[in-house]
Design an enzyme around this catalytic site. Sequence first.
Site, PDB file in Angstrom:
ATOM      1  N   ARG A  34      48.502  25.264  55.401  1.00 14.90           N
ATOM      2  CA  ARG A  34      49.861  25.524  54.947  1.00 14.90           C
ATOM      3  C   ARG A  34      49.950  26.775  54.069  1.00 14.90           C
ATOM      4  O   ARG A  34      50.825  27.622  54.245  1.00 14.90           O
ATOM      5  CB  ARG A  34      50.387  24.292  54.186  1.00 14.90           C
ATOM      6  CG  ARG A  34      51.892  24.292  54.019  1.00 14.90           C
ATOM      7  CD  ARG A  34      52.386  22.952  53.543  1.00 14.90           C
ATOM      8  NE  ARG A  34      52.003  21.879  54.465  1.00 14.90           N
ATOM      9  CZ  ARG A  34      52.351  20.613  54.313  1.00 14.90           C
ATOM     10  NH1 ARG A  34      53.084  20.252  53.279  1.00 14.90           N
ATOM     11  NH2 ARG A  34      51.980  19.706  55.171  1.00 14.90           N
ATOM     12  N   HIS A  39      43.099  30.025  36.908  1.00 18.05           N
ATOM     13  CA  HIS A  39      43.576  28.975  37.817  1.00 18.05           C
ATOM     14  C   HIS A  39      45.091  28.786  37.690  1.00 18.05           C
ATOM     15  O   HIS A  39      45.587  27.714  37.334  1.00 18.05           O
ATOM     16  CB  HIS A  39      42.844  27.659  37.551  1.00 18.05           C
ATOM     17  CG  HIS A  39      42.792  26.769  38.763  1.00 18.05           C
ATOM     18  ND1 HIS A  39      41.739  25.941  39.039  1.00 18.05           N
ATOM     19  CD2 HIS A  39      43.672  26.585  39.789  1.00 18.05           C
ATOM     20  CE1 HIS A  39      41.960  25.283  40.156  1.00 18.05           C
ATOM     21  NE2 HIS A  39      43.132  25.661  40.632  1.00 18.05           N
ATOM     22  N   ASP A  97      39.693  30.468  61.486  1.00 19.81           N
ATOM     23  CA  ASP A  97      39.983  29.048  61.306  1.00 19.81           C
ATOM     24  C   ASP A  97      39.604  28.343  62.596  1.00 19.81           C
ATOM     25  O   ASP A  97      40.333  28.430  63.592  1.00 19.81           O
ATOM     26  CB  ASP A  97      41.455  28.804  60.982  1.00 19.81           C
ATOM     27  CG  ASP A  97      41.719  27.370  60.528  1.00 19.81           C
ATOM     28  OD1 ASP A  97      41.058  26.451  61.077  1.00 19.81           O
ATOM     29  OD2 ASP A  97      42.563  27.153  59.640  1.00 19.81           O
ATOM     30  N   ASP A 136      41.009  33.466  41.159  1.00 22.40           N
ATOM     31  CA  ASP A 136      41.802  32.549  40.331  1.00 22.40           C
ATOM     32  C   ASP A 136      41.057  31.241  40.102  1.00 22.40           C
ATOM     33  O   ASP A 136      41.475  30.425  39.288  1.00 22.40           O
ATOM     34  CB  ASP A 136      43.145  32.263  41.012  1.00 22.40           C
ATOM     35  CG  ASP A 136      44.077  31.419  40.158  1.00 22.40           C
ATOM     36  OD1 ASP A 136      44.304  31.798  38.987  1.00 22.40           O
ATOM     37  OD2 ASP A 136      44.577  30.383  40.649  1.00 22.40           O
ATOM     38  N   GLU A 178      34.932  25.893  35.451  1.00 22.14           N
ATOM     39  CA  GLU A 178      36.174  26.321  34.816  1.00 22.14           C
ATOM     40  C   GLU A 178      36.301  25.717  33.427  1.00 22.14           C
ATOM     41  O   GLU A 178      36.189  24.495  33.283  1.00 22.14           O
ATOM     42  CB  GLU A 178      37.371  25.929  35.692  1.00 22.14           C
ATOM     43  CG  GLU A 178      37.345  26.637  37.041  1.00 22.14           C
ATOM     44  CD  GLU A 178      38.591  26.407  37.884  1.00 22.14           C
ATOM     45  OE1 GLU A 178      39.461  25.604  37.454  1.00 22.14           O
ATOM     46  OE2 GLU A 178      38.719  27.038  38.943  1.00 22.14           O
ATOM     47  N   ALA A 193      49.238  26.986  40.616  1.00 24.18           N
ATOM     48  CA  ALA A 193      50.414  26.103  40.532  1.00 24.18           C
ATOM     49  C   ALA A 193      51.243  26.370  39.283  1.00 24.18           C
ATOM     50  O   ALA A 193      52.178  25.624  39.000  1.00 24.18           O
ATOM     51  CB  ALA A 193      49.964  24.648  40.533  1.00 24.18           C
TER      52      ALA A 193
END
Length: 530
Positions: A151, A279, A171, A256, A261, A282
């Site tokens: 997506r 990160h 892919d 990112d 982390e 979102a």
Amino acid sequence: MAKPVVLIAEELSPATVEALGPDFDVRNVDGTDRPALLAALAEADAILIRSATQVDAEAIAAAKRLKVVARAGVGLDNVDIKAATAAGVMVVNAPTSNVVSAAELAIGHLLSIARHIPDAHASLKSGQWKRSKYTGVELYEKTIGVVGLGRIGTLVAQRLAGFGAQLLAFDPYVTPARAQQLGVTLVTLDELVERSDFITIHIPRTPETTGLIGTEQFAKAKPNLRIVNCSRGGIIDEDALYAALKSNRIAGAALDVFVQEPPTGSPLLELPNIQLTPHLGASTDEAQEKAGVSVARSVRLALEGELVPDAVNVAGGVIHQTVRPGIPLMEKLGQVFSGLTDSPLASIDVEVRGEIVEHDVNVLKLAALKGIFSRMASEQVSYVNAPLHAEQRGVAVRLITDAVSEEYRNLLTIRGSLTDGTQLSVSGTLTGTKQIQKIVEINGYDVEVPIAEHLIVMIYQDRPGIVAVYGKEFGDASINIAGMQIARRSVGGQALSVLTVDSKVPDSLLEHVRGAIDADLMKEIDIVVD
């Protein structure tokens, strides 16, 4: 009657509360205050969280009335899904809330490393004016490789089309027809790396994709390559990336996400030709609000007893206790099936045979699709959105049931056709009082192998001494063989061997063994076990 209690444990948008509506007793608690959280959970029917609240086994045990845990975001590292499932608690998240934000961040990184925006900004802020130092390159008419057309990768490809770039994609689970619709040319990973001026990565991190881009790939790349990873840490081998950037083997990178982390102490932080963000995929107002509203709606559905599209551990509806043990087995069979594929899928038949078909077994079809596509999709696959992944890829799916099972009490099979004409099948069953999960058939070969975390599947010409050859090779490499079974259809014909091993086998060793025994098939399949 008292309203169901919905506990909000972290700050969520006003739109989230509005989406819940007036039918609930909405209470607030600081999810990081452990005593307060456990006390509040005692009366909660649902809890909404972000990333700071730990809903572990202790918290679930304290919540005797709890029916649903809702994570306003994608990741579920702070939720003990296994403990929730055992307690009959639904876990939901918002798997599509950040897809646009993640895609746009990748585009931002591509433009930023092309034009040296962070360095130019820092230079100007420090009082310097060095226009010539920050001469960049255009995306127009460049070749851009997209690794993963799920997506998010699809959204990235659609947006890059407007820059007038030539788009390549790797892919193995996407059909050429789908790629053509997107204006993308499907190529191998090696060809993508060799031809691309820019690469952007959008695949899940699995045992197969960890370190997918490493020393070997950077050696084939153009010196002007700039690579972006806004997907998952570890898909790019960070040591290999450091070496490639340090030696100017490639021109630049943007990350990112990281293996660790935050990436404290990473040598990548010292390099001048890399840009890093913490990160932020979102981290937009829109993504955060979408996530909150999405899980609020899921909570409403869950508490009303309706189907919940974003449930990660419950398919929705009543599942008979006879059917329930088949769900994890079918999901693992899906992982094995997916691990054996080398071409995109054309069709899938999910076959359920035996006395189990007296009950509703539709959930087993969902479990099979979840197992298959969890290894292919960049976003999280649930029991309910799995059919959508099949539909988006143009894969026809059927559920076939038969009350007759000649050899086993119940037999679960996934049978499929690939676009190259290959036919695949994997069957399994549950045996004994402990309901041990076993694979009992692969591609028409009869076996009986307990499902383990690491499986090796080989097909080769049956002849004396083969077992000794690969046994020695694995032994010399300190790979312990825990179990083995060999099946054949005729003496001197093709034989299939399934090994369970105690640790992951390096790709280089698999290739060496393949050559040593002249195998037609050599696959390691890593299974997510309970």
